[in-house]
Design an enzyme around this catalytic site. Structure first.
Site, PDB file in Angstrom:
ATOM      1  N   LYS A  32       3.676  -2.739  -4.595  1.00 21.42           N
ATOM      2  CA  LYS A  32       2.651  -3.362  -4.003  1.00 21.42           C
ATOM      3  C   LYS A  32       1.494  -4.102  -4.806  1.00 21.42           C
ATOM      4  CE  LYS A  32       3.556  -0.206  -0.639  1.00 21.42           C
ATOM      5  NZ  LYS A  32       4.862   0.306  -1.151  1.00 21.42           N
ATOM      6  N   GLU A  63       6.204  -9.619  -0.811  1.00 17.87           N
ATOM      7  CA  GLU A  63       6.665  -8.320  -1.182  1.00 17.87           C
ATOM      8  C   GLU A  63       8.306  -8.408  -0.936  1.00 17.87           C
ATOM      9  OE1 GLU A  63       6.683  -3.544  -0.543  1.00 17.87           O
ATOM     10  OE2 GLU A  63       4.905  -5.150   0.428  1.00 17.87           O
ATOM     11  N   ASP A  78       1.024 -11.528   0.717  1.00 15.91           N
ATOM     12  CA  ASP A  78       1.895 -10.992   1.472  1.00 15.91           C
ATOM     13  C   ASP A  78       1.766 -11.431   3.009  1.00 15.91           C
ATOM     14  OD1 ASP A  78       2.705  -9.827  -0.694  1.00 15.91           O
ATOM     15  OD2 ASP A  78       2.595  -7.490  -0.081  1.00 15.91           O
ATOM     16  N   CYS A 137      -1.420  -3.561  -0.607  1.00 14.10           N
ATOM     17  CA  CYS A 137      -1.242  -4.576  -1.509  1.00 14.10           C
ATOM     18  C   CYS A 137      -2.351  -5.394  -2.075  1.00 14.10           C
ATOM     19  CB  CYS A 137      -0.206  -5.507  -0.837  1.00 14.10           C
ATOM     20  SG  CYS A 137       1.446  -4.660  -0.759  1.00 14.10           S
ATOM     21  N   LYS A 180       7.394 -10.017  -5.518  1.00 14.89           N
ATOM     22  CA  LYS A 180       6.755  -8.624  -6.170  1.00 14.89           C
ATOM     23  C   LYS A 180       7.751  -7.685  -5.457  1.00 14.89           C
ATOM     24  CE  LYS A 180       2.825  -8.071  -3.430  1.00 14.89           C
ATOM     25  NZ  LYS A 180       3.111  -6.820  -2.771  1.00 14.89           N
ATOM     26  N   GLN A 216     -20.818   1.009  -6.605  1.00 11.44           N
ATOM     27  CA  GLN A 216     -21.330   1.254  -8.121  1.00 11.44           C
ATOM     28  C   GLN A 216     -21.535   0.010  -8.791  1.00 11.44           C
ATOM     29  OE1 GLN A 216     -19.611   4.788 -10.114  1.00 11.44           O
ATOM     30  NE2 GLN A 216     -18.065   4.737  -8.370  1.00 11.44           N
TER      31      GLN A 216
END
Length: 228
Positions: A133, A73, A25, A163, A130, A203
């Site tokens: 998002k 977008e 985007d 996005c 698209k 993680q």
């Protein structure tokens, strides 16, 4: 197998399959003065700061003949692909479909909806339009990735927490190996970018990896020589 120096640990490059650069985007309406982002009161210079880095990455991928994917977008002129929950959100002076200084906001084909000139896609590069998002929502992106045997995705673009993050999470759920290029992504709110980077690589890389552009380029150049 060669790898990119990354966090939380090295990002291994594919021995089979392809690696693609994803540029999210980078549109005039988000990055230029007088555009949608500016009209909402945002500092567009926060996003413009990454353009030189993206140009270097784009030049590298093009020189290696590696896949490049651009996203935009955008919505149909009749807004049939824009749900009311998105259309009416925000209560700003401008909303999707309204006339702005560069045409109608986030409408396919309008000047403001175009990718900035510095990053204009080449004819052989993939462009995903698209309505959401995430770049997988109501698009043929996954079909293209499978057809081209692309297994590894390097993410850049704007904005980091919206996005870019959404698309990276969607890709992770689909089994793609994802890396965010830290100096190749930006937000109107720097603290949001920082938090997003920490979340994505937490993680043990729950969503993926992060790295800087210099390390990415340094790893890719010898990889290309080995393939040749």
């Amino acid at each position: 197998m060669s790898a990119i120096a990354a966090n939380p640990y090295e990002y291994e490059l594919p021995s089979e399959g392809k690696i693609a650069l994803v540029i999210i985007d980078m549109q005039r309406d988000f990055l230029e003065h007088g555009g949608f982002g500016d009209a909402l009161g945002n500092d567009v210079m926060q996003l413009q700061s990454i353009v030189p880095t993206l140009k270097k990455l784009l030049e590298t991928f093009r020189s290696l003949n590696f896949p490049v994917i651009h996203t935009i977008e955008a919505h149909a002129p009749d807004l049939s692909d824009c749900p009311p929950s998105k259309l009416n959100r925000g209560r700003g002076n401008l909303k999707i479909g309204d006339q702005g200084s560069m045409g109608r906001i986030l409408i396919v084909g309008e000047d403001g909806n175009n990718i900035i000139p510095e990053l204009t896609p080449l004819a052989n590069e993939i462009v995903i339009v698209k309505p959401g998002k995430g770049a997988f929502c109501r698009t043929n992106l996954e079909e293209i990735l499978q057809k081209e045997n692309i297994t590894h995705l390097l993410f850049t673009g704007v904005t980091t927490e919206v996005c870019v993050q959404t698309t990276m999470r969607e890709a992770n759920d689909r089994g793609y190996e994802c890396l965010l290029i830290e100096d190749g992504t930006a937000s109107y709110f720097p603290e949001f970018k920082t938090s997003t980077i920490e979340m994505l690589r937490a993680q043990g890389g729950i969503i993926g990896w992060t790295a800087n552009s210099e390390d990415v380029i340094a790893a890719l150049l010898p990889q290309a020589m080995a393939i040749a």
